[in-house]
Each structure stands twice: as structure tokens, then as C-alpha cells.
Motif scaffolding. Structure first.
Motif, PDB file in Angstrom:
ATOM      1  N   UNK A   1       0.831  -1.207   0.000  1.00  0.00           N
ATOM      2  CA  UNK A   1       0.000   0.000   0.000  1.00  0.00           C
ATOM      3  C   UNK A   1       0.863   1.254   0.000  1.00  0.00           C
ATOM      4  N   UNK A   2       1.999   1.167   0.675  1.00  0.00           N
ATOM      5  CA  UNK A   2       2.895   2.319   0.772  1.00  0.00           C
ATOM      6  C   UNK A   2       3.421   2.720  -0.592  1.00  0.00           C
ATOM      7  N   UNK A   3       3.966   1.758  -1.359  1.00  0.00           N
ATOM      8  CA  UNK A   3       4.546   2.144  -2.638  1.00  0.00           C
ATOM      9  C   UNK A   3       3.495   2.391  -3.716  1.00  0.00           C
ATOM     10  N   UNK A   4       2.243   2.070  -3.419  1.00  0.00           N
ATOM     11  CA  UNK A   4       1.158   2.419  -4.337  1.00  0.00           C
ATOM     12  C   UNK A   4       0.509   3.757  -3.982  1.00  0.00           C
ATOM     13  N   UNK A   5       1.007   4.389  -2.918  1.00  0.00           N
ATOM     14  CA  UNK A   5       0.506   5.701  -2.554  1.00  0.00           C
ATOM     15  C   UNK A   5      -0.734   5.706  -1.689  1.00  0.00           C
ATOM     16  N   UNK A   6      -1.099   4.564  -1.116  1.00  0.00           N
ATOM     17  CA  UNK A   6      -2.261   4.489  -0.239  1.00  0.00           C
ATOM     18  C   UNK A   6      -1.947   5.236   1.062  1.00  0.00           C
ATOM     19  N   UNK A   7      -2.749   6.234   1.445  1.00  0.00           N
ATOM     20  CA  UNK A   7      -2.456   7.036   2.637  1.00  0.00           C
ATOM     21  C   UNK A   7      -2.540   6.244   3.939  1.00  0.00           C
ATOM     22  N   UNK A   8      -3.072   5.027   3.887  1.00  0.00           N
ATOM     23  CA  UNK A   8      -3.166   4.213   5.095  1.00  0.00           C
ATOM     24  C   UNK A   8      -1.787   3.741   5.572  1.00  0.00           C
ATOM     25  N   UNK A   9      -0.812   3.739   4.655  1.00  0.00           N
ATOM     26  CA  UNK A   9       0.548   3.319   4.996  1.00  0.00           C
ATOM     27  C   UNK A   9       1.522   4.442   4.650  1.00  0.00           C
ATOM     28  N   UNK A  10       2.454   4.718   5.571  1.00  0.00           N
ATOM     29  CA  UNK A  10       3.384   5.837   5.404  1.00  0.00           C
ATOM     30  C   UNK A  10       4.826   5.340   5.541  1.00  0.00           C
ATOM     31  N   UNK A  11       5.654   5.614   4.553  1.00  0.00           N
ATOM     32  CA  UNK A  11       7.077   5.248   4.598  1.00  0.00           C
ATOM     33  C   UNK A  11       7.810   6.131   5.607  1.00  0.00           C
ATOM     34  N   UNK A  12       8.692   5.514   6.401  1.00  0.00           N
ATOM     35  CA  UNK A  12       9.490   6.254   7.373  1.00  0.00           C
ATOM     36  C   UNK A  12      10.985   6.198   7.071  1.00  0.00           C
TER      37      UNK A  12
END
Length: 338
Positions: A219-230
Motif C-alpha cells: 500500500x505504501x509504494x502504491x501511494x495508499x495514505x493508510x501506509x506511510x514510509x518512514x
């Protein structure tokens, strides 16, 4: 001034030093072979541990599994007590309070000693605050720490969980999960320590990642706001995450419902150092140490060329329960020494 540790009947109480955050250093996947085939690589791994622990200047070190790697073709021995002692004696020599959870290789199928015997040894050490935990729970070494401010006010719980090893007896049977009775134990400890009408923050340390870590990364690398890269990266080929493929296990879901768990720390996939926020929980792969297990990465990439994943992971916990996670690469430590 450092934090103070006090062993109590079923837990360890940690009192933070005033005026500074409580610093936790996560180490993972040390992979000490303990045999004639692994002598040089064991020496490199133990030297890396010394360098990282000294550079981190942490109050507490948590090792998230695979301290030992008693696989005969790699180490030349199946004596996992020898490799366990090699690692533990190094840690004890550094004089820093520490604990660990078991990984899938520590008591590998065919090795001489079961986790129960290794646990007895860990419990005998001066600086190691490991506990075998409730024998009625799945796994060995489910134990916890109560982190308090200097005045005794509770800040957070540090939960150590055995994520077990394999569904069957060998690697080929697939990885196991944190069992429901362990999750029940976690929830009970949280509820017993939470104020009325609230929930105490907690941090979970274990070895094998939950399947939701891969889900969150996708979800993070697809841009889903539910997951955030740190921070960190996925270094395993084809975005590999070594999570259990079984449908059993509800640990992550139940943690989101409980609302206590702020961060989960794991190892297992040596080239992954990723850290993301997913569904209100910070999921973090610790930087690994491994010089032995990955002779070749999926049969293609020589280990000697894979070194940027090697190091430790630092968490600073503040008196209000907030926290910051950062990476401590071994490459940076070595460069600073030159």
C-alpha cells in the motif's frame, strides 16, 4: 546517569534517567555458527556487535532472534549452546542491560539444545534480563518490562514475544505465527497496567514479521495514505517478506483493536531494514548483523557485496511515551573510526 533495572516476580521494572530519553538498541540475526567452518565469520559478527553497542550508547539492548545459527553445512557444528554462549559472553562483557527473543534458527531442528535449555542459560546471566515466562504459553521467553519515569509514573510496556519457528518440524513446513494464547497474554498485561478509561502504550519485539507488514508495504509504494514510509529499504529480491503463509494468527489485527501497541520490531529477513506506519502501528525491520547465513542471496548476490543493511536500530522513548526510530549503520561506525 543511566536507567535503573529492578527484577520483580513476573517482570522487570526500568526507571528512566531524568532529563533524557530511554534509548533501546535493537540487534537482530547475529547468526553465530560456533563451529570450525564459521570461525572467521563469527569473529566478524561479534566484532560488529561490539562496535554497534558501543556506538549506540543505549540504556537497553533487545536482540530479536537468531543469535545462533547451528546449521552443520555453514558452521560445522550442531551445538547451538556453544554459539549461544559465544554471543552472550560478548554481550555480558559490554556491561549493558539486554534481553532477547528466540528466532527460528536458535534451536534449529537437529541442533543439540532446545529453547528451554538455552533459556535457562540466558536467565543465569548478570546483565541479561531474559525470562522464560509462563510455561503454559506457546513458545519460550514471553516476558515484559515496565518502563517508568524516575518518579514511578508508567511510560510504556516493552513486550518480548516468541514468534515460534515452523508450522512443522523443518524450514520447509513454513513459518509459524504468534499464537492466540500469547496475544491473550499481551492484552492481559496491557489491561492490568492501563489507567482506568485509558490504555498504556506498548512496544512489541519478536522475530518473524506478520503478513500485514508486506500488505502495508504494498500500500505504501502504491501511494495508499493508510501506509506511510518512514525509513530503510527492502533489500530482499522481489520485495520478499518472510511472513507465515498460514491463515492462523490474528496478532496484528488484535493489536490494532487493542490500541496499545505503538511499534513492532522484528528481524528474520536480513536485507530488509524498512520502517513504515500502518494502521496506527510502526512496523520496523531491525538492521541485521549476519555474516554467515546468506552465503548467497537467493543464489545470485554474494554476501560480500551486501553490507548496507548491517547495523543496529535505535529507538528513543521520551517521558510522554512518544518515540523516534533511527538507523545506526555499521558502515558509518567503521568510517568514523578511520
Amino acid at each position: 546517569m543511566k536507567a535503573e533495572f529492578a527484577r520483580e516476580k513476573d517482570r522487570t521494572v526500568i526507571r528512566m534517567a531524568e532529563g533524557r530519553p530511554f534509548r533501546i538498541l535493537q540487534l537482530t540475526d547475529i547468526h553465530i555458527g560456533g563451529g570450525f567452518l564459521s570461525r572467521k565469520k563469527d569473529a566478524l559478527a561479534l566484532d560488529a556487535v561490539r562496535k554497534i553497542v558501543r556506538a549506540a550508547d543505549a540504556d537497553f539492548v533487545v536482540v530479536t532472534g537468531d543469535m545462533a545459527y547451528p546449521l552443520l553445512p555453514f558452521s560445522g557444528t550442531i551445538n547451538n549452546m556453544r554459539s549461544t554462549k559465544m554471543f552472550a559472553e560478548t554481550m555480558e562483557s559490554l556491561g549493558v542491560p539486554w534481553t532477547c527473543v528466540f528466532g527460528n534458527h536458535d534451536a534449529e531442528h537437529g541442533s543439540l539444545y532446545k529453547k528451554d535449555r538455552l533459556a535457562d542459560y540466558y536467565e543465569s546471566l548478570k546483565c541479561c534480563f531474559f525470562r522464560k515466562g509462563d510455561p503454559n504459553l506457546s513458545g519460550v521467553g514471553n516476558h515484559w518490562f515496565r518502563l517508568e519515569k524516575a518518579d514511578g509514573t508508567l511510560v510504556a510496556l516493552l513486550m518480548m514475544i516468541d514468534s515460534n519457528s515452523y508450522v512443522g518440524k523443518t524450514f520447509f513446513s513454513g513459518f509459524d505465527v504468534i499464537h492466540d494464547n500469547q496475544t491473550d497474554w499481551y492484552e492481559r498485561i496491557v489491561k492490568e497496567n492501563s489507567p482506568e478509561g485509558g490504555v498504556v502504550p506498548s512496544f512489541a519485539f519478536f522475530h518473524i514479521p506478520p503478513k500485514e507488514f508486506k500488505e502495508g508495504w504494498e500500500k505504501c509504494y502504491r501511494g495508499d495514505p493508510e501506509a506511510v514510509y518512514r525509513l530503510g529499504f527492502v533489500g530482499e529480491k522481489d520485495n520478499y517478506f518472510g511472513y507465515p503463509k498460514t491463515k492462523e494468527g490474528n496478532f496484528f489485527r488484535r493489536m490494532t483493536e487493542l490500541g496499545s501497541c505503538k511499534a513492532m520490531y522484528m528481524g528474520h529477513d536480513h536485507l530488509n531494514t524498512l520502517s513504515i506506519d500502518y494502521k496506527g502501528i510502526r512496523l520496523t525491520y531491525g538492521m541485521s548483523i549476519d555474516y554467515l547465513a546468506y552465503a548467497k542471496i537467493l543464489g545470485q548476490i554474494p554476501t560480500a557485496k551486501c553490507h548496507t543493511q548491517r547495523g543496529g536500530t535505535v529507538t528513543d522513548v521520551y517521558a510522554d511515551g512518544s518515540f523516534e526510530i533511527s538507523m545506526l549503520p555499521l558502515d558509518d561506525i567503521v568510517a568514523a573510526e578511520k
